[in-house]
Design a protein around this motif. Structure first.
Motif, short mmCIF file in Angstrom:
data_model
loop_
_atom_site.label_atom_id
_atom_site.label_comp_id
_atom_site.label_asym_id
_atom_site.label_seq_id
_atom_site.Cartn_x
_atom_site.Cartn_y
_atom_site.Cartn_z
N GLU A 177 79.14 -47.87 21.17
CA GLU A 177 79.05 -48.34 20.12
C GLU A 177 77.71 -47.49 18.88
O GLU A 177 77.88 -46.60 19.23
N THR A 267 84.02 -53.35 20.98
CA THR A 267 85.15 -53.99 20.13
C THR A 267 85.10 -52.76 19.26
O THR A 267 84.87 -52.31 18.66
N LYS A 269 85.68 -52.82 15.11
CA LYS A 269 85.81 -53.33 14.43
C LYS A 269 86.39 -52.97 12.93
O LYS A 269 85.83 -51.87 12.59
N ILE A 270 87.24 -53.88 12.59
CA ILE A 270 88.02 -52.77 11.35
C ILE A 270 87.60 -53.84 9.98
O ILE A 270 87.83 -54.97 9.64
N ASN A 271 87.81 -52.59 9.12
CA ASN A 271 87.46 -53.12 8.10
C ASN A 271 88.26 -52.56 7.16
O ASN A 271 88.77 -51.85 6.86
N GLY A 332 85.98 -48.48 9.94
CA GLY A 332 85.55 -49.11 10.89
C GLY A 332 84.70 -48.48 11.54
O GLY A 332 84.85 -47.52 11.58
N GLU A 333 83.73 -49.29 13.10
CA GLU A 333 82.85 -49.20 13.68
C GLU A 333 82.87 -49.41 15.34
O GLU A 333 84.17 -50.85 15.35
N VAL A 335 81.32 -51.83 18.20
CA VAL A 335 80.67 -52.68 18.14
C VAL A 335 80.81 -53.00 19.80
O VAL A 335 81.55 -52.64 20.12
N GLU A 339 85.42 -58.41 22.26
CA GLU A 339 86.78 -59.23 21.22
C GLU A 339 88.43 -58.23 21.63
O GLU A 339 89.30 -58.99 20.96
N VAL A 341 89.64 -56.32 19.56
CA VAL A 341 90.10 -55.59 18.29
C VAL A 341 89.38 -56.91 17.58
O VAL A 341 89.80 -58.69 17.25
N VAL A 342 88.13 -56.66 15.82
CA VAL A 342 88.20 -57.79 15.15
C VAL A 342 88.36 -56.96 13.38
O VAL A 342 87.81 -55.96 13.32
N CYS A 344 88.25 -57.62 10.19
CA CYS A 344 86.88 -57.76 8.87
C CYS A 344 87.43 -57.58 7.08
O CYS A 344 87.78 -56.98 6.59
#
Length: 344
Positions: A177, A267, A269-271, A332-333, A335, A339, A341-342, A344
């Motif tokens: 993380e 997970t 987390k994609i910007n 992204g990062e 976390v 999930e 892939v998320v 954002c």
């Protein structure tokens, strides 16, 4: 070579055309020669002697793939010198995800009719892909298969073998993380999702020549843009930073490929706003009325490869990749959570 068969030629297979194709491709193959190549093309097997110096536990890494229905565009446009790059990229980009340096490549070209000049054109692209990834083209096969393929069509596949020291294998085991995801920009659609692409744009001889202002070129020219090779940038990054995980974004897009590099309980987390926009994906989504979630589950959406590094090394990683010729950016990062892939 005193080899011919009139009766075989009457059945649709011209062995002399095969010999001519080999002669025409020799100069292309010669461009890919690197230390370790033992044999030239034409033998029963390709010989390669790897340099094991400095390696404690050498591990071979292999990858195989083809170009898929993107070839339909090459047929329509009668342009065959770039699909070989796609073929090499689909294999070599996979191999380097493990941290392995590609050593050699072999191709398989199956044709309805062997036109030596066309086969040599295909091989010129394969050779270019090998040069871009620093590996050697040490062999292959051209199979003339009348009645199986139309006379003006072919299929193209290949495989790549690389090598990495076991202690340097990139396997995602150190992912944690807070790690940062760095994207390497794609050159376009690459070689995945073309069954949907062809359906959306109703690909035919007329539509491939349609000039699209947003693209600055014809639709066919844009779609035939070869897959970006990321081998040299990734190998350069390995020398400067600790790469914790790598994902090659191919068929299945973000949702299928990025989870393959994640450990359980983590997970990505994609910007999405940080990813450079390529007009071809906006055009695809608009004309195909494709939901955003499905776009990211089918196409690379502008990201050909995703690399995970520690937060404190993220900026250095971006700079190293750019210096090596890749358009890199933080996307992204990592976390905690399950999930996958998320967006954002």
């Amino acid at each position: 070579m005193n080899s011919f068969s009139d009766r075989y030629k009457e059945a649709g297979v011209d062995v002399t055309a095969g010999y001519k194709a080999v002669e025409l491709m020799k100069n292309h193959v010669a461009r890919t020669k690197i230390p370790g190549v033992v044999s030239g093309i034409g033998g029963f097997g390709g010989l390669f002697q790897p340099d094991l110096g400095g390696m404690e536990e050498p591990v071979l890494v292999s990858g195989t793939d083809g170009v898929g229905t993107k070839l339909k565009l090459a047929f329509l446009m009668d342009k065959h010198d770039t699909v070989g790059i796609d073929c090499v990229a689909m294999c070599a980009n996979d191999v380097v995800c493990c941290g392995a340096k590609p050593l050699f490549f072999l191709d398989y070209v199956a044709v309805g009719k062997n036109v030596p000049e066309k086969v040599a054109e295909i091989v010129s692209g394969i050779a270019e892909g090998c040069v871009q990834s620093g590996c050697a083209l040490i062999g292959g096969e051209t199979a003339e298969m009348p009645g199986f393929y139309p006379v003006d069509e072919y299929d193209l596949a290949g495989f790549c073998v690389g090598m990495v020291d076991r202690k340097k294998i990139i396997d995602g085991s150190k992912l944690a993380e807070g790690d940062v995801l760095v994207g390497l920009a794609s050159s376009g659609v690459h070689s995945n999702g073309f069954s949907l692409v062809r359906k959306v744009f109703d690909i035919n001889e007329k539509t491939v020549n349609r000039y699209v202002d947003e693209l600055g070129m014809t639709l066919g020219e844009c779609l035939l843009t070869p897959t970006k090779l990321y081998v040299k940038p990734i190998l350069a990054l390995m020398e400067q930073c600790e790469i914790k995980a790598v994902s090659h974004i191919t068929g299945g897009g973000f949702f299928e490929n990025i989870p393959r590099m994640l450990k359980d309980g983590l997970t990505a987390k994609i910007n999405t706003a940080a990813i450079p926009k390529l007009p071809i994906f906006d055009l695809l989504q608009k004309e195909g009325d494709i939901p955003t979630r499905e776009m990211y589950n089918t196409f690379n959406m502008g990201v050909g490869m995703c690399v995970a590094v520690a937060k404190e090394q993220a900026q250095a990683a971006v700079e190293t990749l750019k210096a090596a010729g890749a358009d890199a950016f933080i996307m992204g990062e990592v976390v905690s959570g399950g999930e996958g892939v998320v967006l954002c």
